[in-house]
Motif scaffolding. Sequence first.
Motif, PDB file in Angstrom:
ATOM      1  N   PHE A  18       0.821  -1.213   0.000  1.00  0.00           N
ATOM      2  CA  PHE A  18       0.000   0.000   0.000  1.00  0.00           C
ATOM      3  C   PHE A  18       0.855   1.263   0.000  1.00  0.00           C
ATOM      4  CE2 PHE A  18      -1.495   3.400   2.829  1.00  0.00           C
ATOM      5  CZ  PHE A  18      -2.438   3.966   1.978  1.00  0.00           C
ATOM      6  N   GLU A  19       1.911   1.299   0.842  1.00  0.00           N
ATOM      7  CA  GLU A  19       2.746   2.507   0.927  1.00  0.00           C
ATOM      8  C   GLU A  19       3.395   2.807  -0.418  1.00  0.00           C
ATOM      9  OE1 GLU A  19       6.145   5.009   1.201  1.00  0.00           O
ATOM     10  OE2 GLU A  19       6.268   2.828   0.799  1.00  0.00           O
ATOM     11  N   ALA A  20       3.896   1.791  -1.087  1.00  0.00           N
ATOM     12  CA  ALA A  20       4.542   2.000  -2.386  1.00  0.00           C
ATOM     13  C   ALA A  20       3.530   2.437  -3.433  1.00  0.00           C
ATOM     14  CB  ALA A  20       5.237   0.718  -2.832  1.00  0.00           C
ATOM     15  N   ALA A  21       2.342   1.815  -3.446  1.00  0.00           N
ATOM     16  CA  ALA A  21       1.320   2.191  -4.424  1.00  0.00           C
ATOM     17  C   ALA A  21       0.818   3.613  -4.169  1.00  0.00           C
ATOM     18  CB  ALA A  21       0.159   1.196  -4.361  1.00  0.00           C
ATOM     19  N   ALA A  22       0.669   3.986  -2.885  1.00  0.00           N
ATOM     20  CA  ALA A  22       0.210   5.336  -2.562  1.00  0.00           C
ATOM     21  C   ALA A  22       1.264   6.371  -2.939  1.00  0.00           C
ATOM     22  CB  ALA A  22      -0.108   5.422  -1.075  1.00  0.00           C
ATOM     23  N   ARG A  23       2.524   6.039  -2.714  1.00  0.00           N
ATOM     24  CA  ARG A  23       3.605   6.965  -3.033  1.00  0.00           C
ATOM     25  C   ARG A  23       3.740   7.172  -4.533  1.00  0.00           C
ATOM     26  NH1 ARG A  23       8.657   5.036  -3.042  1.00  0.00           N
ATOM     27  NH2 ARG A  23       7.999   3.371  -1.594  1.00  0.00           N
ATOM     28  N   HIS A  24       3.561   6.107  -5.312  1.00  0.00           N
ATOM     29  CA  HIS A  24       3.717   6.191  -6.768  1.00  0.00           C
ATOM     30  C   HIS A  24       2.403   6.497  -7.485  1.00  0.00           C
ATOM     31  CE1 HIS A  24       7.905   4.911  -6.906  1.00  0.00           C
ATOM     32  NE2 HIS A  24       7.627   3.895  -6.105  1.00  0.00           N
ATOM     33  N   GLY A  25       1.278   6.259  -6.799  1.00  0.00           N
ATOM     34  CA  GLY A  25      -0.009   6.446  -7.456  1.00  0.00           C
ATOM     35  C   GLY A  25      -0.305   5.384  -8.491  1.00  0.00           C
ATOM     36  N   SER A  26       0.325   4.221  -8.348  1.00  0.00           N
ATOM     37  CA  SER A  26       0.195   3.179  -9.372  1.00  0.00           C
ATOM     38  C   SER A  26       0.617   1.836  -8.804  1.00  0.00           C
ATOM     39  CB  SER A  26       1.065   3.534 -10.581  1.00  0.00           C
ATOM     40  OG  SER A  26       1.260   2.429 -11.427  1.00  0.00           O
ATOM     41  N   PHE A  27      -0.190   0.788  -9.083  1.00  0.00           N
ATOM     42  CA  PHE A  27       0.217  -0.573  -8.714  1.00  0.00           C
ATOM     43  C   PHE A  27       1.410  -1.030  -9.546  1.00  0.00           C
ATOM     44  CE2 PHE A  27      -4.379  -1.632  -7.303  1.00  0.00           C
ATOM     45  CZ  PHE A  27      -4.100  -1.215  -6.009  1.00  0.00           C
ATOM     46  N   THR A  28       1.446  -0.597 -10.813  1.00  0.00           N
ATOM     47  CA  THR A  28       2.532  -1.019 -11.702  1.00  0.00           C
ATOM     48  C   THR A  28       3.873  -0.475 -11.234  1.00  0.00           C
ATOM     49  OG1 THR A  28       0.999  -1.107 -13.576  1.00  0.00           O
ATOM     50  CG2 THR A  28       3.360  -0.986 -14.079  1.00  0.00           C
ATOM     51  N   LEU A  29       3.912   0.832 -10.917  1.00  0.00           N
ATOM     52  CA  LEU A  29       5.163   1.425 -10.447  1.00  0.00           C
ATOM     53  C   LEU A  29       5.562   0.870  -9.087  1.00  0.00           C
ATOM     54  CD1 LEU A  29       4.667   5.156 -11.519  1.00  0.00           C
ATOM     55  CD2 LEU A  29       6.055   3.380 -12.629  1.00  0.00           C
ATOM     56  N   GLY A  70      -6.951   6.423   3.299  1.00  0.00           N
ATOM     57  CA  GLY A  70      -5.669   6.173   2.651  1.00  0.00           C
ATOM     58  C   GLY A  70      -4.731   7.359   2.765  1.00  0.00           C
ATOM     59  N   ARG A  71      -5.285   8.588   2.571  1.00  0.00           N
ATOM     60  CA  ARG A  71      -4.448   9.789   2.692  1.00  0.00           C
ATOM     61  C   ARG A  71      -3.937   9.954   4.116  1.00  0.00           C
ATOM     62  NH1 ARG A  71      -8.031  11.947  -1.143  1.00  0.00           N
ATOM     63  NH2 ARG A  71      -9.476  12.627   0.504  1.00  0.00           N
ATOM     64  N   ALA A  72      -4.733   9.590   5.102  1.00  0.00           N
ATOM     65  CA  ALA A  72      -4.300   9.706   6.499  1.00  0.00           C
ATOM     66  C   ALA A  72      -3.272   8.637   6.859  1.00  0.00           C
ATOM     67  CB  ALA A  72      -5.515   9.597   7.425  1.00  0.00           C
ATOM     68  N   PHE A  73      -3.360   7.486   6.188  1.00  0.00           N
ATOM     69  CA  PHE A  73      -2.523   6.334   6.525  1.00  0.00           C
ATOM     70  C   PHE A  73      -1.125   6.430   5.909  1.00  0.00           C
ATOM     71  CE2 PHE A  73      -2.758   1.382   6.677  1.00  0.00           C
ATOM     72  CZ  PHE A  73      -2.109   1.390   7.901  1.00  0.00           C
ATOM     73  N   GLN A  74      -1.034   6.915   4.685  1.00  0.00           N
ATOM     74  CA  GLN A  74       0.217   6.827   3.916  1.00  0.00           C
ATOM     75  C   GLN A  74       1.406   7.583   4.507  1.00  0.00           C
ATOM     76  OE1 GLN A  74       1.219   9.451   1.208  1.00  0.00           O
ATOM     77  NE2 GLN A  74       3.195   8.377   1.160  1.00  0.00           N
ATOM     78  N   PRO A  75       1.290   8.854   4.965  1.00  0.00           N
ATOM     79  CA  PRO A  75       2.487   9.557   5.459  1.00  0.00           C
ATOM     80  C   PRO A  75       3.155   8.862   6.631  1.00  0.00           C
ATOM     81  CG  PRO A  75       0.685  11.104   5.067  1.00  0.00           C
ATOM     82  CD  PRO A  75       0.097   9.734   4.979  1.00  0.00           C
ATOM     83  N   GLY A  76       2.343   8.353   7.571  1.00  0.00           N
ATOM     84  CA  GLY A  76       2.927   7.672   8.723  1.00  0.00           C
ATOM     85  C   GLY A  76       3.653   6.404   8.335  1.00  0.00           C
ATOM     86  N   PHE A  81       8.625   3.242   7.475  1.00  0.00           N
ATOM     87  CA  PHE A  81       9.538   2.427   6.667  1.00  0.00           C
ATOM     88  C   PHE A  81      10.899   3.108   6.511  1.00  0.00           C
ATOM     89  CE2 PHE A  81       5.597   0.333   4.991  1.00  0.00           C
ATOM     90  CZ  PHE A  81       5.906  -0.943   5.430  1.00  0.00           C
ATOM     91  N   ALA A  82      10.905   4.442   6.414  1.00  0.00           N
ATOM     92  CA  ALA A  82      12.180   5.159   6.339  1.00  0.00           C
ATOM     93  C   ALA A  82      12.968   4.977   7.631  1.00  0.00           C
ATOM     94  CB  ALA A  82      11.937   6.644   6.068  1.00  0.00           C
ATOM     95  N   ALA A  83      12.259   5.006   8.779  1.00  0.00           N
ATOM     96  CA  ALA A  83      12.934   4.801  10.068  1.00  0.00           C
ATOM     97  C   ALA A  83      13.506   3.388  10.162  1.00  0.00           C
ATOM     98  CB  ALA A  83      11.953   5.062  11.218  1.00  0.00           C
ATOM     99  N   ILE A  84      12.771   2.396   9.649  1.00  0.00           N
ATOM    100  CA  ILE A  84      13.276   1.024   9.659  1.00  0.00           C
ATOM    101  C   ILE A  84      14.526   0.906   8.803  1.00  0.00           C
ATOM    102  CG2 ILE A  84      12.751  -1.336   8.907  1.00  0.00           C
ATOM    103  CD1 ILE A  84       9.823  -0.784   9.708  1.00  0.00           C
TER     104      ILE A  84
END
Length: 305
Positions: A18-29, A70-76, A81-84
């Motif tokens: 989900f985080e990757a799809a939300a960041r890219h706006g695409s399942f493919t990317l 989704g918009r509320a979930f993605q930034p956190g 993941f960046a902290a990990i």
Amino acid sequence: MECRIVRRPLFLNGLRAFEAAARHGSFTLAAKDLHVTQAAVSQQVRLLEERLGFALFRRHANGLELTDQGRAFQPGLTDAFAAIERLTDSVTAMRPGPVLTVGVAPAFALHWLIPRLAGFNRRHPGVEVRMATGGARLPLRDDWTCSVRRGVGDWPGYIAEELFPATLAPVCIPQIAEGLRHPRDLCGVTLIVVSHLRAQWTWWFEAAGLSAPVQPAAEVLFENSAMAIKAVLDGVGVAVAQLPYVSDALTAGRLVAPFPILPRKYESWYLVYRPIRREDPALRVFRDWLHSEAEPQRQAYERWS
């Protein structure tokens, strides 16, 4: 009856998809980012939505649109993941073996300790050395293995082993030194002053037999000794410097002490540590090495005095 809220465990693959799809706006990317198929990303996100009980995307023919949840979930999630990743990098970078943390003033580290540290690393490659900012004005910290600091040797609760005198001496480049025959000649040059160490000039003038500091032609003020030494090396003027800060430059001829080094001692530099650290393997080898490096400095002080 006690009412308990049972949380269903979330699976990491779904969160990552989900985080990757939300960041890219695409399942493919997102699939390219995660090195999986587009179908796998879509399925993992759908399973995550089922576990959450609400949709994270509105799926359109031309792309994805985040829902309010989704918009509320993605930034956190992105931050998590960046902290990990940062934590993983720091753990991966850790070296096996003893760690030595040394609290030391920046100017002393820059001009004396660091230039000699390669020799310690060659002799003790298994010891990881970490430098922490710890000047004379800052308190000693118990998470340091030891500290190298200037003073009179009085730190209650600590062992203080004298390394060498912290004698002060006016220094400058050879071109400026040509016009300096007597301390009174300093009135015709620019004096370099460290703001919180202005009293060092007063101390030196009094030790040289002058009742009061001379009035220089100009004065340049710096916030720390490291900047002041750099200004001296660049020919800005004359600074009164701790001998260890400039001993290498004096030996190399890049700087000159135009007046005899005064036998009167300002303070001394010490290796300082808690008694409980005495048998620390990293401290023991560092202590022996540091005293061996300090001996030429002591000899230089006696030679120049």
